[in-house]
Scaffold this motif. Sequence first.
Motif, short mmCIF file in Angstrom:
data_model
loop_
_atom_site.label_atom_id
_atom_site.label_comp_id
_atom_site.label_asym_id
_atom_site.label_seq_id
_atom_site.Cartn_x
_atom_site.Cartn_y
_atom_site.Cartn_z
N ALA A 132 0.83 -1.21 0.00
CA ALA A 132 0.00 0.00 0.00
C ALA A 132 0.86 1.26 0.00
O ALA A 132 0.58 2.22 -0.73
CB ALA A 132 -0.92 -0.01 1.22
N VAL A 133 1.92 1.26 0.81
CA VAL A 133 2.80 2.43 0.86
C VAL A 133 3.50 2.62 -0.48
O VAL A 133 3.63 3.75 -0.98
CB VAL A 133 3.83 2.26 2.00
N SER A 134 3.95 1.52 -1.08
CA SER A 134 4.59 1.62 -2.40
C SER A 134 3.60 2.13 -3.45
O SER A 134 3.96 2.94 -4.31
CB SER A 134 5.14 0.26 -2.81
N SER A 135 2.36 1.67 -3.35
CA SER A 135 1.33 2.14 -4.29
C SER A 135 1.10 3.63 -4.14
O SER A 135 0.96 4.36 -5.13
CB SER A 135 0.02 1.38 -4.05
N MET A 136 1.08 4.09 -2.88
CA MET A 136 0.90 5.52 -2.65
C MET A 136 2.05 6.31 -3.28
O MET A 136 1.84 7.33 -3.94
CB MET A 136 0.84 5.78 -1.13
N HIS A 137 3.27 5.81 -3.08
CA HIS A 137 4.44 6.51 -3.61
C HIS A 137 4.38 6.61 -5.14
O HIS A 137 4.54 7.70 -5.71
CB HIS A 137 5.72 5.79 -3.19
N TYR A 138 4.16 5.48 -5.79
CA TYR A 138 4.21 5.50 -7.25
C TYR A 138 2.99 6.17 -7.86
O TYR A 138 3.07 6.72 -8.97
CB TYR A 138 4.41 4.08 -7.78
N THR A 139 1.86 6.18 -7.14
CA THR A 139 0.72 6.97 -7.61
C THR A 139 1.09 8.45 -7.58
O THR A 139 0.79 9.21 -8.52
CB THR A 139 -0.52 6.72 -6.73
N GLY A 140 1.73 8.87 -6.48
CA GLY A 140 2.18 10.26 -6.40
C GLY A 140 3.21 10.60 -7.46
O GLY A 140 3.23 11.72 -7.99
N MET A 141 4.05 9.63 -7.80
CA MET A 141 5.08 9.89 -8.81
C MET A 141 4.48 9.95 -10.22
O MET A 141 4.95 10.70 -11.07
CB MET A 141 6.16 8.81 -8.75
N ILE A 142 3.44 9.15 -10.46
CA ILE A 142 2.77 9.22 -11.76
C ILE A 142 2.11 10.58 -11.95
O ILE A 142 1.94 11.06 -13.08
CB ILE A 142 1.74 8.07 -11.88
N ALA A 143 1.75 11.21 -10.84
CA ALA A 143 1.12 12.54 -10.91
C ALA A 143 2.10 13.63 -11.33
O ALA A 143 1.69 14.75 -11.63
CB ALA A 143 0.52 12.90 -9.55
N VAL A 144 3.40 13.30 -11.37
CA VAL A 144 4.43 14.31 -11.63
C VAL A 144 4.70 14.45 -13.12
O VAL A 144 4.77 13.45 -13.86
CB VAL A 144 5.74 13.92 -10.90
N SER A 145 4.86 15.67 -13.55
CA SER A 145 5.41 15.96 -14.87
C SER A 145 6.44 17.08 -14.71
O SER A 145 6.32 17.91 -13.79
CB SER A 145 4.31 16.39 -15.85
N VAL A 146 7.44 17.07 -15.54
CA VAL A 146 8.54 18.04 -15.41
C VAL A 146 8.73 18.75 -16.74
O VAL A 146 8.91 18.10 -17.79
CB VAL A 146 9.85 17.35 -14.98
N HIS A 147 8.69 20.07 -16.68
CA HIS A 147 9.01 20.89 -17.85
C HIS A 147 10.46 21.32 -17.71
O HIS A 147 10.80 22.16 -16.87
CB HIS A 147 8.10 22.11 -17.94
N VAL A 148 11.33 20.70 -18.49
CA VAL A 148 12.77 20.93 -18.36
C VAL A 148 13.17 22.23 -19.03
O VAL A 148 12.73 22.53 -20.15
CB VAL A 148 13.56 19.74 -18.96
N THR A 149 14.00 22.99 -18.33
CA THR A 149 14.60 24.20 -18.88
C THR A 149 16.10 24.00 -18.93
O THR A 149 16.77 24.09 -17.89
CB THR A 149 14.27 25.43 -18.00
N PRO A 150 16.66 23.66 -20.08
CA PRO A 150 18.10 23.37 -20.15
C PRO A 150 18.94 24.53 -19.61
O PRO A 150 18.66 25.71 -19.87
CB PRO A 150 18.35 23.17 -21.65
N SER A 151 19.93 24.17 -18.81
CA SER A 151 20.80 25.18 -18.21
C SER A 151 22.12 24.54 -17.85
O SER A 151 22.18 23.36 -17.50
CB SER A 151 20.13 25.77 -16.97
N GLY A 152 23.16 25.34 -17.94
CA GLY A 152 24.48 24.86 -17.55
C GLY A 152 24.85 25.24 -16.13
O GLY A 152 25.96 24.93 -15.67
N ALA A 153 23.94 25.90 -15.43
CA ALA A 153 24.22 26.34 -14.06
C ALA A 153 24.26 25.15 -13.11
O ALA A 153 23.57 24.14 -13.32
CB ALA A 153 23.17 27.35 -13.61
N ASP A 154 25.07 25.30 -12.07
CA ASP A 154 25.13 24.25 -11.05
C ASP A 154 23.86 24.25 -10.21
O ASP A 154 23.34 25.31 -9.85
CB ASP A 154 26.34 24.47 -10.14
N LEU A 155 23.40 23.07 -9.90
CA LEU A 155 22.21 22.94 -9.06
C LEU A 155 22.60 23.02 -7.58
O LEU A 155 23.63 22.48 -7.18
CB LEU A 155 21.51 21.61 -9.33
N PRO A 156 21.77 23.66 -6.76
CA PRO A 156 22.05 23.66 -5.32
C PRO A 156 21.70 22.31 -4.71
O PRO A 156 21.00 21.49 -5.31
CB PRO A 156 21.12 24.76 -4.79
N GLY A 157 22.16 22.09 -3.50
CA GLY A 157 21.82 20.86 -2.79
C GLY A 157 22.80 19.74 -3.08
O GLY A 157 23.86 19.93 -3.69
#
Length: 276
Positions: free
Chosen positions: A183-208
């Motif tokens: 059930a926990v795994s299902s919750m995780h992957y359901t939440g991940m399926i909800a994700v979409s990413v609009h990529v903005t190409p950049s050469g800058a270093d990412l924080p974190g």
Amino acid sequence: MGHLDHAAFGWLTPVLSYVMACIGAALGLRCTVRALSATGRSRRNWLVTAASAIGTGIWTMHFVAMLGFAVTGTDIHYNVPLTLLSLLVAMLVVGAGVFAVGYGKDRTRALLLGGLTTGLGVASMHYLGMAALRLHGQIHYDPALVGLSVLIAVVAATAALWAGLNIKSPAAVAVAALVMGAAVSSMHYTGMIAVSVHVTPSGADLPGATAMQFIFPLAVGLGSYLFITSAFVALSPTAGERSAYRSAELTDLNAPPAASPRDASTPERMRTSGPL
């Protein structure tokens, strides 16, 4: 729109994350069973252990799965304070739900309140962890799938707490842990399926920090904690075993002293006769 890969290492991360969720659930359920048969400080300590086990298992499941998450066109880093906050939220909110069940006089009300609180905490942990992502682009969510993932979290948490209240045997706890892990795994992957990413190409270093710099060592440490705590719980005597041990001690204390071998071999006439 970037292509999302939820299993960059194949089946390794999904399977391993499921295993971690099951271990955390099994340990938490066993501790809850122990708590309900204990009183006073012992009950509190078992409930704290249960909350830390379930919270740690869920968090480790999420971020082990995230080790396999990749987006084409961008690297992924993690904001360290937000990631640690998600772990703290998981433990605290799961703790609130576990304590509600452990000390609630009205079991049904405590179960519903605890399940709702714990489920919302699990969902909060997930989306706090997602908010910690740093990448070149913007993350968007499908509201319907987000709502479904929250619902799954609440149902899974309620079912887990119900199992803690009603399931006693180790075999039944193991089955319940497998179901809760799914059930926990299902919750995780359901939440991940909800994700979409609009990529903005950049050469800058990412924080974190990268996943291997921060998430992997932390997940290994928390996984070790789960295994060590599991061994402790397995070796710790149950309330019934402690009661039997105390009863045996009292029986030994109240038993009449046994005659010494010397006394047993001395004839009665010699013991009762006076000096010659």
